[in-house]
Design an enzyme around this catalytic site. Structure first.
Site, PDB file in Angstrom:
ATOM      1  N   GLY A 122       0.828  -1.216   0.000  1.00 18.23           N
ATOM      2  CA  GLY A 122       0.000   0.000   0.000  1.00 18.23           C
ATOM      3  C   GLY A 122       0.853   1.253   0.000  1.00 18.23           C
ATOM      4  N   ASP A 145       4.204 -10.191   5.930  1.00 13.34           N
ATOM      5  CA  ASP A 145       3.466 -11.095   5.029  1.00 13.34           C
ATOM      6  C   ASP A 145       4.350 -11.684   3.928  1.00 13.34           C
ATOM      7  OD1 ASP A 145       1.323 -10.238   6.517  1.00 13.34           O
ATOM      8  OD2 ASP A 145       0.579  -8.839   5.001  1.00 13.34           O
TER       9      ASP A 145
HETATM   10  O1  F6P Z   1       0.183  -6.612   6.346  1.00 16.08           O
HETATM   11  C1  F6P Z   1       0.609  -6.914   7.619  1.00 16.08           C
HETATM   12  C2  F6P Z   1      -0.544  -7.315   8.469  1.00 16.08           C
HETATM   13  O2  F6P Z   1      -0.001  -7.628   9.728  1.00 16.08           O
HETATM   14  C3  F6P Z   1      -1.397  -8.454   7.924  1.00 16.08           C
HETATM   15  O3  F6P Z   1      -0.776  -9.690   8.083  1.00 16.08           O
HETATM   16  C4  F6P Z   1      -2.660  -8.245   8.707  1.00 16.08           C
HETATM   17  O4  F6P Z   1      -3.805  -8.716   8.030  1.00 16.08           O
HETATM   18  C5  F6P Z   1      -2.755  -6.749   8.825  1.00 16.08           C
HETATM   19  O5  F6P Z   1      -1.441  -6.257   8.667  1.00 16.08           O
HETATM   20  C6  F6P Z   1      -3.318  -6.277  10.140  1.00 16.08           C
HETATM   21  O6  F6P Z   1      -3.321  -4.890  10.143  1.00 16.08           O
HETATM   22  P1  F6P Z   1      -3.794  -3.973  11.361  1.00 16.08           P
HETATM   23  O7  F6P Z   1      -2.551  -3.318  11.881  1.00 16.08           O
HETATM   24  O8  F6P Z   1      -4.708  -2.994  10.732  1.00 16.08           O
HETATM   25  O9  F6P Z   1      -4.441  -4.838  12.394  1.00 16.08           O
END
Ligand code: F6P
Length: 366
Positions: A122, A145
């Site tokens: 992103g 990820d």
């Molecule tokens: O992209 C990294 C990540 O940790 C994903 O594995 C997970 O779905 C997401 O970010 C969770 O994001 P947040 O910080 O919004 O809970």
């Protein structure tokens, strides 16, 4: 501030979800740019938001002392603020506005020679749009990820993998004592790298990943079969983005965020309940969550982060903007950012990793 120092000034920001190794990059950027080349380094707060709201500070040696092994990011981050769709609240009304023009003006006013952007898909996608508008950006790939194209691996992944593996090792001993099925839900969004590799390292019996839609009946048949063979416990690792055949991802909640309108989560509990109901074997579920993102980076991640951070400054010095650093084999290289973003690197369903787990007798749910 004199003209010369204006020219010799670079900025660094961290965007998106945090991950172990970000501070090691910031330290390497500072030490290379400031101590080696004599630049001033501006640390921008909370990703792109800091550039829009003018929140930054000049970094000093003391800011980067003792942060090599520190998790998180000393600069702060956010995975919500896209300058092209920026959330603006006025008299209780929320609107999303394009504030990229303001951001670009602020960068120019600051006299930044280069901007080092450390982020996942992103953040780097936004960076590639800002490059088109003339910003001198060098990108550094991060994410637990491990789903970014054009690099063998992203930093943060190794740490998350080790945390998930340790969780599986711990779940195994309690599963064995109680003759239970233990389900571990791990992160990874639409990619199954954390689940797959921790499943291999932790000796999981079932590994479910988004790239291979699963049939719960197959999973249950496999667990029953294990029981018949005298195996009185089973370990199941489920990636948060896993989907049943003909179904969809499990969403924890929807959120007011145009770039990511939902949060994944809950598939572990769903799979766990179904296993208990269909096999009659007592089942427990652990959702590992943000534990995977926090804390001390592994030696591998510290080294990769340091190499990325230091090389990013060289790229900036050479004027090679619009590129993202990557690891290819043993070498740090770079690719055009446009090639790296927009296309996620997911697990090839018929690749080496999946072939290997199948040969180890692991059920992947198909
Ligand atoms: O992209 C990294 C990540 O940790 C994903 O594995 C997970 O779905 C997401 O970010 C969770 O994001 P947040 O910080 O919004 O809970």
């Amino acid at each position: 501030m004199n003209k010369k120092s204006n020219i010799n000034r670079i900025g660094v920001l961290t965007g998106g979800g945090d991950c172990p190794g970000l501070n090691a990059v910031i330290r390497a950027v500072f030490r290379t740019a400031h101590n080696h080349y004599g630049f001033q380094v501006i640390g921008i707060s909370d990703g792109y938001r800091g550039l829009i709201e003018k929140k930054w500070k000049t970094l000093e040696n003391r800011d980067v002392t003792n942060i090599l092994s520190l998790g998180g990011t000393i600069l702060g981050t956010t995975n919500r603020d896209n300058p092209f769709k920026y959330r603006v609240e006025n008299k209780g009304k929320v609107k999303y506005k394009d504030l990229s023009g303001r951001l670009i003006k602020n960068v120019k006013d600051m006299g930044l020679k280069a901007l080092i952007v450390i982020g996942g898909d992103g953040t780097l996608r936004v960076a590639s749009e800002l490059i088109k508008k003339g910003l001198p950006i060098v990108g550094i790939p991060k994410t637990i990820d491990n789903d970014l194209s054009c690099t063998d691996v992203t930093f943060g992944f190794d740490t998350a993998l080790n945390i998930a593996t340790e969780a599986l090792d711990r779940l195994k001993t309690t599963a064995e004592s109680h003759h239970r099925v233990m389900v571990l839900e791990v992160m990874g969004r639409d990619s199954g790298w954390i689940a797959l590799e921790s499943g291999i390292a932790g000796g999981a019996d079932v590994i479910l990943i988004p790239e291979i839609p699963y049939k719960i009946e197959k999973v249950c048949d496999f667990i029953r079969e294990r029981k018949k063979r005298g195996k009185r416990f089973s370990i199941v690792v489920v990636a948060e983005g896993s989907i049943p055949v003909g179904g969809t991802v499990t969403i924890q909640r929807t959120v007011a965020d145009p770039s990511m309108p939902y949060r994944l989560g809950g598939v572990g509990n769903k799979v766990g309940s179904q296993i208990e109901e269909l096999t009659g074997i007592e089942t427990r579920v652990t959702v590992l969550g943000h534990v995977q993102r926090g804390g001390t980076p592994t030696a591998f991640d510290r080294i990769l982060s340091t190499r990325f951070g230091s090389t990013s400054v060289d790229l900036a010095m050479e004027g090679k903007f619009g590129h993202m650093l990557c690891l290819t084999g043993e070498h740090i290289k770079y690719v055009p950012l446009t090639e790296a973003v927009g296309k996620l690197r997911v697990v090839p369903a018929d690749g080496d990793f999946v072939k290997t787990v199948r040969r180890m007798g692991v059920c992947v749910g198909d």
